[in-house]
Design a protein around this motif. Structure first.
Motif, mmCIF file in Angstrom:
data_model
loop_
_atom_site.group_PDB
_atom_site.id
_atom_site.type_symbol
_atom_site.label_atom_id
_atom_site.label_comp_id
_atom_site.label_asym_id
_atom_site.label_seq_id
_atom_site.Cartn_x
_atom_site.Cartn_y
_atom_site.Cartn_z
ATOM 1 N N LEU A 37 11.661 -4.987 -27.101
ATOM 2 C CA LEU A 37 11.709 -4.454 -26.932
ATOM 3 C C LEU A 37 12.473 -4.040 -25.742
ATOM 4 C CD1 LEU A 37 7.571 -4.622 -26.605
ATOM 5 C CD2 LEU A 37 8.813 -3.558 -28.690
ATOM 6 N N GLU A 38 12.841 -2.948 -25.322
ATOM 7 C CA GLU A 38 13.770 -2.546 -24.104
ATOM 8 C C GLU A 38 12.707 -2.810 -22.816
ATOM 9 O OE1 GLU A 38 16.802 -1.773 -23.770
ATOM 10 O OE2 GLU A 38 16.566 -1.229 -25.867
ATOM 11 N N PRO A 39 13.740 -3.794 -21.953
ATOM 12 C CA PRO A 39 12.633 -4.236 -20.488
ATOM 13 C C PRO A 39 11.803 -2.930 -19.406
ATOM 14 C CG PRO A 39 14.926 -4.951 -20.700
ATOM 15 C CD PRO A 39 15.213 -4.403 -21.663
ATOM 16 N N ARG A 40 11.102 -3.664 -19.775
ATOM 17 C CA ARG A 40 9.818 -2.495 -19.005
ATOM 18 C C ARG A 40 9.154 -1.743 -19.551
ATOM 19 N NH1 ARG A 40 7.579 -4.241 -14.944
ATOM 20 N NH2 ARG A 40 7.143 -2.845 -14.473
ATOM 21 N N ALA A 41 9.363 -1.737 -21.314
ATOM 22 C CA ALA A 41 9.319 -1.025 -22.227
ATOM 23 C C ALA A 41 7.114 -1.295 -21.732
ATOM 24 C CB ALA A 41 8.963 -0.935 -23.680
ATOM 25 N N CYS A 42 6.673 0.092 -22.111
ATOM 26 C CA CYS A 42 5.152 0.806 -22.263
ATOM 27 C C CYS A 42 4.706 1.070 -23.238
ATOM 28 C CB CYS A 42 4.875 2.249 -21.295
ATOM 29 S SG CYS A 42 3.248 2.188 -21.491
ATOM 30 N N ILE A 43 3.848 -0.928 -22.788
ATOM 31 C CA ILE A 43 3.552 -1.586 -24.506
ATOM 32 C C ILE A 43 1.370 -0.922 -24.337
ATOM 33 C CG2 ILE A 43 2.543 -3.772 -25.431
ATOM 34 C CD1 ILE A 43 4.932 -4.840 -24.133
ATOM 35 N N LEU A 44 1.035 -0.101 -25.230
ATOM 36 C CA LEU A 44 -0.427 -0.661 -25.776
ATOM 37 C C LEU A 44 -1.106 -1.512 -26.338
ATOM 38 C CD1 LEU A 44 -3.186 1.195 -25.450
ATOM 39 C CD2 LEU A 44 -2.423 2.419 -27.368
ATOM 40 N N GLU A 45 -1.666 -2.604 -25.687
ATOM 41 C CA GLU A 45 -2.250 -3.395 -26.660
ATOM 42 C C GLU A 45 -4.599 -2.980 -26.407
ATOM 43 O OE1 GLU A 45 -3.506 -8.254 -26.513
ATOM 44 O OE2 GLU A 45 -3.079 -6.875 -24.509
ATOM 45 N N LEU A 46 -4.377 -2.556 -28.263
ATOM 46 C CA LEU A 46 -5.752 -2.581 -28.844
ATOM 47 C C LEU A 46 -6.156 -3.888 -29.567
ATOM 48 C CD1 LEU A 46 -4.286 0.298 -31.660
ATOM 49 C CD2 LEU A 46 -5.265 -0.044 -29.150
ATOM 50 N N GLY A 47 -7.735 -3.853 -28.378
ATOM 51 C CA GLY A 47 -8.403 -4.640 -28.771
ATOM 52 C C GLY A 47 -7.761 -6.350 -28.210
ATOM 53 N N CYS A 48 -8.113 -5.991 -27.387
ATOM 54 C CA CYS A 48 -7.307 -7.218 -26.164
ATOM 55 C C CYS A 48 -7.694 -8.503 -26.240
ATOM 56 C CB CYS A 48 -6.797 -6.378 -24.853
ATOM 57 S SG CYS A 48 -8.620 -6.281 -23.715
ATOM 58 N N ASP A 96 -0.351 11.285 -27.293
ATOM 59 C CA ASP A 96 1.561 11.989 -27.677
ATOM 60 C C ASP A 96 2.399 11.556 -27.069
ATOM 61 O OD1 ASP A 96 3.029 13.241 -28.880
ATOM 62 O OD2 ASP A 96 2.653 15.704 -28.134
ATOM 63 N N ALA A 97 2.913 10.318 -28.128
ATOM 64 C CA ALA A 97 4.518 9.431 -27.692
ATOM 65 C C ALA A 97 4.806 8.899 -26.519
ATOM 66 C CB ALA A 97 5.218 10.993 -27.635
ATOM 67 N N GLN A 98 3.401 8.298 -25.949
ATOM 68 C CA GLN A 98 3.271 7.659 -24.845
ATOM 69 C C GLN A 98 3.885 6.183 -24.156
ATOM 70 O OE1 GLN A 98 -1.005 8.472 -23.269
ATOM 71 N NE2 GLN A 98 -0.809 6.957 -21.785
ATOM 72 N N TYR A 99 3.649 6.001 -25.729
ATOM 73 C CA TYR A 99 3.933 4.554 -25.915
ATOM 74 C C TYR A 99 5.115 4.173 -26.239
ATOM 75 C CZ TYR A 99 -0.714 4.525 -24.279
ATOM 76 O OH TYR A 99 -2.200 4.688 -23.704
ATOM 77 N N ASP A 100 5.981 2.491 -26.348
ATOM 78 C CA ASP A 100 7.397 2.673 -27.007
ATOM 79 C C ASP A 100 6.514 1.054 -27.590
ATOM 80 O OD1 ASP A 100 9.414 3.892 -24.945
ATOM 81 O OD2 ASP A 100 8.656 2.627 -23.502
ATOM 82 N N ALA A 101 5.373 0.657 -27.576
ATOM 83 C CA ALA A 101 4.740 -0.822 -28.842
ATOM 84 C C ALA A 101 3.351 -0.442 -28.210
ATOM 85 C CB ALA A 101 5.489 -1.671 -27.919
ATOM 86 N N VAL A 102 3.020 -0.498 -29.531
ATOM 87 C CA VAL A 102 1.614 -0.555 -29.684
ATOM 88 C C VAL A 102 1.182 -2.119 -30.409
ATOM 89 C CG1 VAL A 102 -0.623 -0.710 -30.836
ATOM 90 C CG2 VAL A 102 0.678 1.682 -30.392
ATOM 91 N N TRP A 103 0.560 -3.298 -29.634
ATOM 92 C CA TRP A 103 0.018 -4.208 -30.558
ATOM 93 C C TRP A 103 -1.060 -4.769 -30.740
ATOM 94 C CZ3 TRP A 103 2.402 -8.936 -31.167
ATOM 95 C CH2 TRP A 103 1.634 -10.558 -31.480
ATOM 96 N N ALA A 104 -1.177 -4.754 -31.754
ATOM 97 C CA ALA A 104 -2.855 -5.073 -32.784
ATOM 98 C C ALA A 104 -2.676 -6.697 -33.141
ATOM 99 C CB ALA A 104 -2.695 -3.742 -32.888
ATOM 100 N N LEU A 127 3.034 6.784 -30.083
ATOM 101 C CA LEU A 127 4.173 6.038 -30.530
ATOM 102 C C LEU A 127 5.798 6.816 -30.078
ATOM 103 C CD1 LEU A 127 4.185 3.375 -32.937
ATOM 104 C CD2 LEU A 127 4.957 2.844 -30.429
ATOM 105 N N ARG A 128 6.252 6.361 -29.037
ATOM 106 C CA ARG A 128 7.724 7.100 -28.685
ATOM 107 C C ARG A 128 7.989 7.207 -29.797
ATOM 108 N NH1 ARG A 128 7.795 5.364 -23.028
ATOM 109 N NH2 ARG A 128 6.422 6.630 -21.997
ATOM 110 N N PRO A 129 9.084 7.860 -30.644
ATOM 111 C CA PRO A 129 10.393 7.373 -31.178
ATOM 112 C C PRO A 129 11.368 7.301 -31.501
ATOM 113 C CG PRO A 129 10.481 9.971 -31.028
ATOM 114 C CD PRO A 129 9.746 9.438 -29.626
#
Length: 199
Positions: A37-48, A96-104, A127-129
């Motif tokens: 990932l790029e520095p400061r990427a926005c990540i959504l974590e599911l099931g933390c 809608d296109a809110q995160y750079d990554a989703v960690w699950a 996820l963003r494109p």
């Protein structure tokens, strides 16, 4: 689609014991994923869960939104690591296109097979494109309940790859490995690193 009541009830009742049993180390695949990932990427974590991966993501300098479907787990993550986690079930994801990554990590395995396509569609939409997604699953040949009463979808590799392909993801890397879950059962697991379309 809704969360499985028995699975949520298990985590609600066992959050303190469950979180302590896994120690403080982050998941084995986390740093490799974050390195993409790029520095400061926005990540959504599911099931933390208890927040151990959440803490590592923040330590690495990323912008994290940690979520879990079980209120007791969210409380435990915030008590132990102060990660700002909030309660959100998989079926409540609506971004809608809110995160750079989703960690699950080790969580989507509790989604019924019939419901998984809708969850994957929501993840891709969030996820963003060109965004990244990681998920891992216990492998098997029949959906059912584990010794702790939790719903587990237990797919095989080909089914997982097909369902992610149908959801529009590019499979970048996979790994089959041995692991033991909270139920004490040693199984083969399958980890997928995926990417959403660039446009």
């Amino acid at each position: 689609m809704s969360a499985d009541a028995a699975t949520i009830a298990y985590y609600e009742a066992n959050a303190p014991r469950y979180t302590l049993s896994f120690g403080q180390a982050p998941s084995r695949h986390l740093d490799t994923f974050l390195d993409r990932l790029e520095p400061r990427a926005c990540i959504l974590e599911l099931g933390c869960g208890g927040g151990r991966d959440s803490a590592r993501i923040i330590e690495r300098g990323f912008d994290l939104e940690a979520t879990d479907g079980t209120p007791a787990m969210v409380r435990k993550a915030n008590e132990r690591f102060d990660v700002g986690a909030r309660v959100m079930r998989f079926d409540e994801l609506d971004a809608d296109a809110q995160y750079d990554a989703v960690w699950a990590h080790a969580c989507l395995l509790h989604v019924a097979r019939a419901d998984l396509p809708a969850v994957l569609a929501a993840i891709r939409n969030a996820l963003r494109p060109g965004g990244w997604h990681f998920a891992n699953y216990k492998l098997g040949d029949a959906e059912g309940r584990d010794p702790l009463g939790r719903l587990t979808n237990l797919p095989d590799e080909s089914w997982l790859e097909a369902i992610y392909h149908d959801a529009g993801f590019e499979i970048v890397a996979t790994e089959r490995y041995r692991g033991k879950g909270a139920d004490g059962v040693q199984r083969d697991w399958y980890a997928l690193t995926l990417r959403s379309p660039e446009s």
